[in-house]
Structures are given as structure tokens and as C-alpha cells.
Design an enzyme around this catalytic site. Structure first.
Site, PDB file in Angstrom:
ATOM      1  N   ASP A   1       0.855  -1.174   0.000  1.00  0.00           N
ATOM      2  CA  ASP A   1       0.000   0.000   0.000  1.00  0.00           C
ATOM      3  C   ASP A   1       0.902   1.239   0.000  1.00  0.00           C
ATOM      4  O   ASP A   1       2.018   1.191   0.524  1.00  0.00           O
ATOM      5  CB  ASP A   1      -0.867  -0.037   1.261  1.00  0.00           C
TER       6      ASP A   1
ATOM      7  N   ASP B   1      -8.142  -2.882   1.644  1.00  0.00           N
ATOM      8  CA  ASP B   1      -7.045  -3.847   1.546  1.00  0.00           C
ATOM      9  C   ASP B   1      -7.437  -5.241   2.030  1.00  0.00           C
ATOM     10  O   ASP B   1      -6.678  -6.197   1.841  1.00  0.00           O
ATOM     11  CB  ASP B   1      -5.851  -3.363   2.376  1.00  0.00           C
TER      12      ASP B   1
END
Length: 843
Positions: free
Chosen positions: A333, A585
Site C-alpha cells: 500500500d 485492503d
């Protein structure tokens, strides 16, 4: 995931005008009636995320349905049959502790859905029967009119019909690091992505500025958030180690069965008694099964997990410790892992420095470090933010307008009323009076934008009134914002590349912004590509994998894209570690071989991850991978040690049976040897230090991580050579001494040469005599284990020899013991020198 669910028909709400949405929902701007709301609640159900109920007993039993656990159970049975109660108790305790830990982790994983539910459970302001009411979020229904203001959590998918400077933080859903401005009047393409929904709000996001109203178009399991939750319930893949051990164990079990059948057949044909045959087969089985392997591998992982915890990495799933060392791809990320997770001023252009600073400070709504991220970044950049605002009080404000893309204020400055404005350059340029400066400013703006910066223009002038048509000002400067990279990330990316690990940056941000950050931290370099979510959607899996060969940045990516990228990489043999902290996520974290959540991230992300890092930094992940590689090396070394000694025992016993000799070692002696060698030495393997620079080696495929050709060759050479050497010594002894004496010498010699093997096993890539100091210090505890084993063996043959069907050795008989110990040491050293010189010749 619910994005294109239509209310009635095929056109989703974001692609309809407001009147069409209202008609389709059967509602009005005065809201639903109480009776209609009740009917819809009964029809569509509560606005909650549903979860499958699993009994806690089933969850507990599930913890023991694992191949490694089956091996441990078999080892426990063997220990019990051999009256080795110590190992039996230790193994059973380990199984129970592992089961309890897994049970606790499973309960925590179930909380992922509950964590997602918390994002959408609160009290909501709705209009019903023309009145504003507060209702629990689970009770809102399709067609409800919802009122939204700064700080509100969005609890359902909503189509806006009013918005006043409305900006929403969608980072947990889309990964977008900057609040998104909303425009209720927009009508979008039916296939618009979540980050393109300018006229809609997604459940689980947060209002950070402005206000608005909208119609609820999806609730509960129909929301975009629900689609993410569904992914969280999918099973995670097995660890590479579990797969490798299972595949090897099956092959090894077949080999042992063949040997047992062969030995039993030969013994029967030799006319041995059935009781004697059964006895020697038990001896063969005990020698062949490295019962301590599951236990010591678990200990290696436990010690590794403790070492990781000292480096800000908490392990929630023990096999993930090994998975770290096998990783071939890190899909990271951006926000909060690679970058600081906060906007900062990266560049500026000032035509009037004082006026620019005043505009940045006064045309600003940040309060005590909170507010819109851009305002907060400006307040930090200005420096004297609080003092400037006190000296120059605000007298009027024009709140940020999403249509005009600007904000304006009037303030008292030096005894007169001054006007300040900030917003998009193209909007400010329409009314700016310094026309001659605009071309140069636009050129600088384009350069800043190409560098990935988000740019705002600032203007200042005299107060002319509240009517925008009356505003008069000059553009005094530009300010470019960026979420800056964290310290140490660039160095860690370079280390990962050197180790043969690909680093992908996956983000919801714009491609230029993402590429700029990736370039700063060495993830992206010239010649590599940026892949967008739209491009991912247009590719089949083969084309996507081909594109990922050169792409290092994935931008404008939504959860479905990230999840698919992970699966495509895994299907082609990659071991993927995924980092993330947001709800967006969760699917990828669950699907990854190793999901790594940020300590400051959402509970939903942490509950499905196998590891949690307390310092949200890619550097910590790369450091953890380095530790993981050391752990893998130590697991590999202990596998070599235990299997090579087991095979040498199998060869000795089998060869002796084929030659018609009596058993060189009886079962109780084999078990004792396992105690004074494996039982003592293998417990020291978790403490082996790093051998060389583990990050200079490329990752190995899981199937080759522990049992590749070089490892198997070493195991077989040592097992065959030392098994045959032991047989030749036994053959010599059986004709020179009574059987009891020959047996006692082999009994002790076999333990001694395993100690030599254990010492040699501490280093795999370098001969013992290349760096003797390193050989002595890589794990000093191994020498302590030899001393303990020697003391125990001396007690067995001199104090209680009758317990082990042995006799005390005369001093001159220790020469045979020393001979086999030296031969074992020399065999391994020779193998290492051949490999070492071959590796150096190959460069």
C-alpha cells in the site's frame, strides 16, 4: 461488489439524474413515511453485514485439521510407544498450545466482519414524514433521505441530491489519500469506478468537510462494503513451508514403506523369527522417522517470531514467519506504508511571498492540527499559523464550493479589509488581474503536476464585496502538495531489489502522483510502467501477468483489482506479501500468502492479516523479510541435520540385515541416540545467526526452498556414506569383539558422528575452515549441546549400561568412536568445499 446493482432495471444510481433516482426509489425529498420504512425494513432486511455463524467447537476442532499437526500427532504416538514420555508430553503440549493459538486467531479473524460492521453502525440523521429524526443505522432503508455533515460516517451507499462544499475521506475504501469533493449534479458513466463516484457516497467513508443530502440506494449486503466483507471470509492459502513439508513427507513415507517391506522380506527369507523381524522393523521405523522435525521446526519459528517482535513485527500466524523468507513479491500500500500518510507542501512558486503566506494561513479552516488535510499541511508550512490568524481576524468566508473549486475569505490586515482566495488554478485564472503572469504560472503548474504534485493557486486583493463577479485579486503563488515518503523506504526498496524481490506500489491515487512517489523511493524507474485499474479490468489473466512483468506502480486501483493482481501472481508461482491498513485492503490481505497489516490501520485489516507491523513503514517489512530468510535457512539446516542422520541409521540397519548380521543398534539405543543428538542439538538450531548477506540471494520457489537438488544431494551423500562407514566398522568389530562390545562401540560412535554433523550443519554455504572464527561463533550453543550429549552418553555406557543393552567401553575402543566422528566431519567438509569452489568458479 455491488457497484452496479440497479434499483430497478440496469442503470445504476450514479448514472441517473436525481429525478430518475427519486422515482425509481419511490421516495420524495420529504422522506419515507414510518409505515413505508417498516415495510422496506421487513422486505430488504437490516442495514448490517451478515456473517456466517460457526460454532466455537467447530472452530477449535478445525485447528487440528492440518498436515503438520498430523505429523506431530504421529511423532507423539511413536514417542509414547517408545516410552519416551518427555517428548510425548512436549509434543502434545505443543499441539494443544498451537491449537489454542489458532483458535484465538480464528476468533479474531471472525471479528473482521464485525470490524467492518462497526464502520457502518451509528445513529443517522434522516428525513421521515418531513421531519428530521435520528435512527439507528441498521434501520435505514432504500429510499431514506439522509443528512450528512462534517464528521459523519456514511452508513449506506447514497446518491446525493444536495451538496455544499462536501468532501469525503474515501481512503479506507479506495486508497485515495486526499479527500474527494462531491458534486450531486454530476451524471456519470454506468461503468464508473468507486473512486469516480462524484455524485455518490460509499458506506464506510467519512465526511471531512461541508454538508449534503442524499437518497439511500443500497443497504446491508448490497453495498460496496459488503462485497469487500465477502472476500474477507475466503480461506487464506497454505504457507509455502506447509506445502513443501507435506509434499516431501508423502514421498519420504513411500520410500520408508518400500525400505521396510524390502528389509522385512529379506529378514523372512533369512529364516529369522517373526518376533525378531517385528523387532528389527520397529528399529528401522524408529530410525527412519525424524520425530523431532515438526517440534524443532516449530521452535525455530517461535524463536524467529520472538526476534521479529523485537523489530516491531507481531506474528499472528506462526507459519507466516517462514513465508517471509520465501516472498518473491511485495505488494505494498502507498499511504502510510511508503509515505507518511499526510500531505505536506513539497514545492511552491511565490510572486508575492508575504501575500502567499497570508493567503495560505487565512484562507484556511484547520484547527489545532485537524481539518481538511490540505489545510493542515498549509498550517504546518506557514509556521506562524496561529499568530497570523490572531493578528488578522476573519470577517467573512465563502466556504469551499465544489462547482467553483475555490474558497475565499476576507480578513483585517494592516487596518484594512483584504480578500484572499485559494483553489484550482484554472478557476482563479478566470478572474485574476495579473494576466501577464498567467502563462509562466501555468507552465510551472504543469511541471509540478507532471511531478505528481497536487497544486493549488492562491490569490490576494482588496475587498470588493460578497458577489463573486465583484472579486478583484492577483494570483500570488502556487503551492504543490505531496504525501512525502518515509525515511528509510528507498534504501529498503533497493535492498529488496538486490534480494530478487519485486516491490509493487498499489494505490488509489492518480498515476502521476503514484509514479512520482514510486520514483522517489526507487520502486519505479525509467523503462518501467504504470498500470491503472481501468487497464487491469480490460486484460485477461495472462495479459495482466505479462503487464505486471514491467509494471511497478498500480494506480487508481480498487479492492477487486488488488485482489485479482494477488491471485494472478500466485497462480504463476509467486509468493506474495501484501501490506495494507484500510478496509479496501482486506480482500488482498486475506488472499495473500502473507498479509501484513499496519498497527495503526483498521481493525478489519488487522483481523485478517497474518502479521502486524507496529511501525508503519515498508522498511520494517523488508527487515522482517531479512529475518524470515534467516529463519528459512535455519529450518533448512535442521531438516538437513535430522534427515541425514535418520538416513544413515536406515542404511546401517538395512545393510546389516541384508548381510545377515544381528542388529547393530536396538530400538532403545536408537531412541537414546536421538535424545543425546537430535534431542539436544536440534533445539539449538533456532539460535543460528545470519550466514552471509541473506539479502544478496534471490528467493527460491517453495518446492526448492527446503528440498532442492543440493539439499537432497547432501542428505543422501551423508546418509549413504556414514551408513556404509558405520556398517564397515560394525562388520570389523563383530569379528573382533563380542556382539555386546561391538554394539556398544557403534552405539557411542553413532552419537559422536551425529555431533560432528550438527556442528557442520551450522554453516551451509561456507566450509568450516574457510572462516574458523565465524564457524565457532555462528552458534556457540551448538558446542554446549555436544557437551551435554557427551555427558549423557558417558552416563549411559558407564553408569547404567544395562538400561541400554550396552557394556562399558575400554579406553582403546574410543578410537573407533573418534574415527567415525572425524570421518563424518570430513565428509561434510568435502561436500562443502566442492560446492564452495564450484560456486566461486561460476561467479
Amino acid at each position: 461488489m455491488g457497484l452496479n446493482t440497479a434499483m430497478d432495471g440496469d442503470t445504476p444510481p450514479h448514472a441517473r439524474d436525481i429525478q430518475s433516482v427519486r422515482t425509481a426509489l419511490g421516495t420524495s425529498f420529504d422522506g419515507l413515511s414510518d409505515e413505508e420504512a417498516r415495510r422496506r425494513l421487513e422486505r430488504y432486511g437490516k442495514n448490517i453485514l451478515e456473517e456466517e455463524e460457526i460454532s466455537r467447537f467447530r472452530i477449535f476442532i478445525k485447528q487440528f485439521q492440518d498436515f503438520l499437526i498430523y505429523i506431530l500427532m504421529a511423532a507423539a504416538v511413536i514417542a509414547l510407544l517408545a516410552a519416551d514420555f518427555k517428548d510425548f508430553v512436549v509434543i502434545v503440549a505443543l499441539i494443544l498450545v498451537n491449537g489454542l493459538i489458532g483458535y484465538w486467531q480464528e476468533l479474531k479473524a471472525e471479528s473482521s466482519i464485525r470490524a467492518l460492521k462497526k464502520l457502518t453502525e451509528s445513529r443517522v440523521s434522516v428525513v421521515r414524514e418531513g421531519e428530521i429524526r435520528q435512527v439507528p443505522s441498521p434501520e435505514i432503508v432504500h429510499g431514506d433521505v439522509v443528512l450528512l455533515a462534517e464528521g459523519d460516517i456514511v452508513t449506506a451507499d447514497i446518491r446525493l441530491y444536495e451538496s455544499y462544499g462536501l468532501a469525503v475521506d474515501e481512503a479506507t475504501m479506495t486508497g485515495e489519500s486526499v479527500p474527494v469533493s462531491k458534486d450531486h449534479q454530476a451524471v456519470l458513466d454506468p461503468g464508473a469506478q468507486p473512486y469516480e463516484l462524484a455524485n455518490s457516497l460509499l458506506s464506510g467513508t467519512t465526511v471531512v468537510r461541508g454538508s449534503g443530502r442524499g437518497f439511500v440506494v443500497r443497504t446491508g449486503r448490497d453495498t460496496y462494503l459488503a462485497g469487500i466483507a465477502a472476500r474477507a471470509q475466503e480461506a487464506s492459502p497454505e504457507s509455502p513451508f506447509t506445502r513443501a513439508i507435506r509434499d516431501f513427507s508423502m514421498r519420504y513415507a513411500v520410500l520408508i514403506m518400500i525400505i521396510l517391506v524390502l528389509v522385512g522380506t529379506v529378514a523372512f527369507l533369512q529364516g529369522r523369527e517373526l518376533v525378531g523381524i517385528a523387532y528389527l522393523l520397529v528399529a528401522q521405523l524408529v530410525s527412519a522417522v525424524p520425530a523431532g522435525l515438526p517440534l524443532v521446526v516449530t521452535l525455530v519459528m517461535v524463536v524467529g517470531a520472538l526476534a521479529l517482535s523485537r523489530k516491531q513485527t507481531l506474528t499472528r500466524h506462526l507459519p507466516s514467519v517462514e513465508t517471509l523468507g520465501s516472498a518473491t513479491v511485495i505488494a505494498s500500500d502507498k499511504t502510510g506504508t511508503i509515505t507518511e500518510g499526510r500531505l505536506a507542501v513539497q514545492d511552491d512558486v511565490a510572486l508575492d511571498s508575504r501575500a502567499l503566506m497570508l493567503a495560505a494561513a487565512l484562507c484556511n479552516d484547520a484547527r489545532e492540527g485537524t481539518g481538511d488535510p490540505i489545510d493542515v499541511a498549509l498550517s504546518r508550512w506557514v509556521g506562524e499559523y496561529g499568530e497570523l490568524r490572531e493578528r488578522h481576524p476573519r470577517t467573512w468566508v465563502f466556504p469551499f464550493d465544489t462547482a467553483m473549486k475555490l474558497m475565499a475569505t476576507a480578513n483585517e490586515v494592516d487596518g484594512r479589509r483584504r480578500f484572499f482566495i485559494k483553489g484550482a488554478f484554472e478557476e482563479l485564472a478566470k478572474r485574476a488581474e495579473n494576466r501577464d503572469d498567467l502563462a509562466a504560472l501555468e507552465e510551472r503548474l504543469n511541471a509540478m503536476a507532471e511531478g505528481g504534485l497536487r497544486v493549488l493557486a492562491f490569490g490576494a486583493g482588496d475587498w470588493q464585496g460578497e458577489d463573486p463577479d465583484a472579486w478583484r485579486y492577483e494570483i500570488v503563488g502556487l503551492v504543490g502538495f505531496l504525501d512525502p515518503p518515509k525515511d528509510g523506504v528507498r534504501e529498503s526498496v533497493i535492498t529488496a531489489r538486490k534480494a530478487g524481490i519485486r516491490v509493487l506500489m498499489i494505490t488509489g491515487d492518480y498515476p502521476l502522483t503514484a509514479r512520482a512517489i514510486a520514483g522517489e523511493v526507487a520502486i519505479w524507474k525509467e523503462g518501467e510502467s504504470v498500470l491503472t485499474g481501468g487497464e487491469i479490468e480490460s486484460m485477461d489473466d495472462d495479459a495482466l501477468y505479462a503487464a505486471l512483468a514491467t509494471a511497478t506502480v498500480l494506480a487508481r486501483v480498487i479492492p477487486e483489482h488488488k485482489y485479482r493482481v494477488v491471485r494472478v501472481l500466485q497462480d504463476r508461482g509467486e509468493i506474495v506479501a501484501v501490506s495494507g491498513d484500510g478496509v479496501n485492503d482486506v480482500p488482498a490481505l486475506k488472499a495473500a500468502d502473507l498479509g501484513i497489516a499496519m498497527g495503526s490501520g483498521t481493525e478489519a485489516a488487522k483481523s485478517v492479516a497474518k502479521m502486524v507491523i507496529l511501525d508503519n513503514n515498508l522498511r520494517v517489512i523488508v527487515d522482517a523479510i531479512e529475518n524470515g530468510r534467516v529463519i528459512v535457512d535455519n529450518v533448512r539446516k535442521v531438516i538437513y541435520y535430522l534427515l541425514s542422520t535418520s538416513i544413515s541409521e536406515v542404511v546401517l540397519i538395512s545393510t546389516s540385515i541384508f548381510a545377515g548380521f544381528p542388529l547393530p543398534l536396538v530400538p532403545i539405543q536408537i531412541l537414546w541416540i536421538n535424545l543425546v543428538t537430535d534431542g539436544v542439538q536440534d533445539k539449538m538450531f533456532p539460535f543460528i545467526k545470519e550466514e552471509g548477506d541473506v539479502m544478496r540471494r534471490p528467493p527460491k520457489p517453495p518446492a526448492r526452498q527446503f528440498f532442492e537438488r543440493r539439499q537432497i544431494t547432501r542428505i543422501l551423500i551423508f546418509g549413504l556414506v556414514m551408513g556404509m562407514a558405520s556398517f564397515l566398522v560394525f562388520e570389523h568389530l563383530i569379528f573382533r569383539f563380542p556382539y555386546e562390545t561391538a554394539n556398544a562401540i557403534i552405539f557411542t560412535a553413532f552419537a559422536a558422528f551425529q555431533w560432528s554433523n550438527g556442528i557442520q550443519a551450522q554453516k551451509e554455504h561456507e566450509p568450516f575452515f574457510v572462516n574458523i572464527r565465524r564457524s565457532l561463533t555462528i552458534n556457540p550453543l551448538i558446542f554446549l549441546s555436544v557437551l551435554i550429549g557427551l555427558v549423557l552418553q558417558l552416563a549411559a555406557i558407564y553408569i547404567v549400561p544395562s538400561w541400554f543393552n550396552a557394556v562399558p567401553l575400554a579406553p582403546e575402543q574410543w578410537g573407533y568412536v573418534a574415527l567415525l566422528a572425524v570421518v563424518a566431519f570430513a565428509v561434510v567438509e568435502t561436500i562443502k568445499w566442492v560446492e564452495y569452489l564450484a560456486d566461486r568458479a561460476a561467479g
